[in-house]
Design an enzyme around this catalytic site. Sequence first.
Site, PDB file in Angstrom:
ATOM      1  N   LYS A 100      75.647  23.716   1.012  1.00  0.00           N
ATOM      2  CA  LYS A 100      74.301  23.457   1.522  1.00  0.00           C
ATOM      3  C   LYS A 100      73.357  23.118   0.394  1.00  0.00           C
ATOM      4  CE  LYS A 100      70.608  25.969   3.751  1.00  0.00           C
ATOM      5  NZ  LYS A 100      70.154  27.250   4.194  1.00  0.00           N
ATOM      6  N   LYS A 149      75.168  27.503  -2.076  1.00  0.00           N
ATOM      7  CA  LYS A 149      73.830  27.153  -1.601  1.00  0.00           C
ATOM      8  C   LYS A 149      72.952  26.867  -2.809  1.00  0.00           C
ATOM      9  CE  LYS A 149      70.026  28.888   1.209  1.00  0.00           C
ATOM     10  NZ  LYS A 149      69.547  30.003   2.033  1.00  0.00           N
TER      11      LYS A 149
END
Length: 332
Positions: free
Chosen positions: A248, A195
């Site tokens: 992400k 992330k």
Amino acid sequence: MGFPEERPRRLRGSAALRRLVRETELSAADLICPLFVVNGRGVKKPIGSMPGINHLSVDNLLPEAAELQARGIPAVMLFGMPDRKDRQGSAAWDPAEAVPRAAAVLKQRFPELVVITDVCLCAYTDHGHCGIVEGDRILNDPTLELLARTALCHAAAGADMLAPSDMMDGRVAALRRALDGEGYGHLPILSYAVKYASAFYGPFREAAASAPAFGDRASYQMDPANGREALREIALDLQEGADMLMVKPALPYLDIVRRVREVAACPVAAYNVSGEYAMLKAAAERGWLDERQAVLEVLLSIKRAGADLIITYHAKEAARWLVEAGGAPSGR
Ligand code: PBG
């Protein structure tokens, strides 16, 4: 051999031919729809920067879930918006809060729907960080226990899968240990392993009122400049017991999706985040893009890069368009 013997256009001559040789197929079964749940009743409050997406109270979540299921979307991902925030984010593990209540009701009404919960503290802390704060530092190890508590609360409510998004080191192991210890050894963990500290979370933070009150998330989320480091993160998470991995955001990191796909044997998800959604919505509203075509092209590109699953706010619309297009994203 080359031209004129070779003519790649031969296989593009008709829609039927193109369909026959298409390498990547996008389907509603690949999509996971994020949902924002709030307390109270009768709440359906539009999120300004995410047209078409609402804050929903549990009662209003049911028709939404029914529609998603009817369109062939197999899973939802729940994000909670609490009424109260404190330093530790204690509403995150309160069984009376929106996420555990929603998980319980959804599982009761739609046993076939896979209910994934986001496990994080940032929407529940008054400072908006994903962990315990001391001075200007975000403490790692003391945060793990709070995340484990949150995961256990969701598991007890009936969640099918836990998705930690905080980016603390060791959180997958902490969740796994806690879940196994309480009889939830069967529940999988979808780790937000990779992330990045991204500008594309902007609309989500507005929706969740979870922007950090000071500083940023760069001391725990990854530096957008780093690719190799993603491989280190996934190796650790797999070692700690992650069942699925996530990258992400999706679009600015398609190279990372590909690299993760090449080394990981487990399912890989990519999160097409709020800013990616807002960009397309804004351009479509101005008539600058054909929304349907642009959305399906974006989702297809994420799949082609190597994602098995795509978490996307476009899920409901995309599922409808896919049916209309007979499963062919660019079936003109
Ligand atoms: C919480 C979390 C965030 C998102 C998912 N979980 C925001 C953040 O890290 O600030 C972003 C999702 C999106 O932008 O759609 N840690």
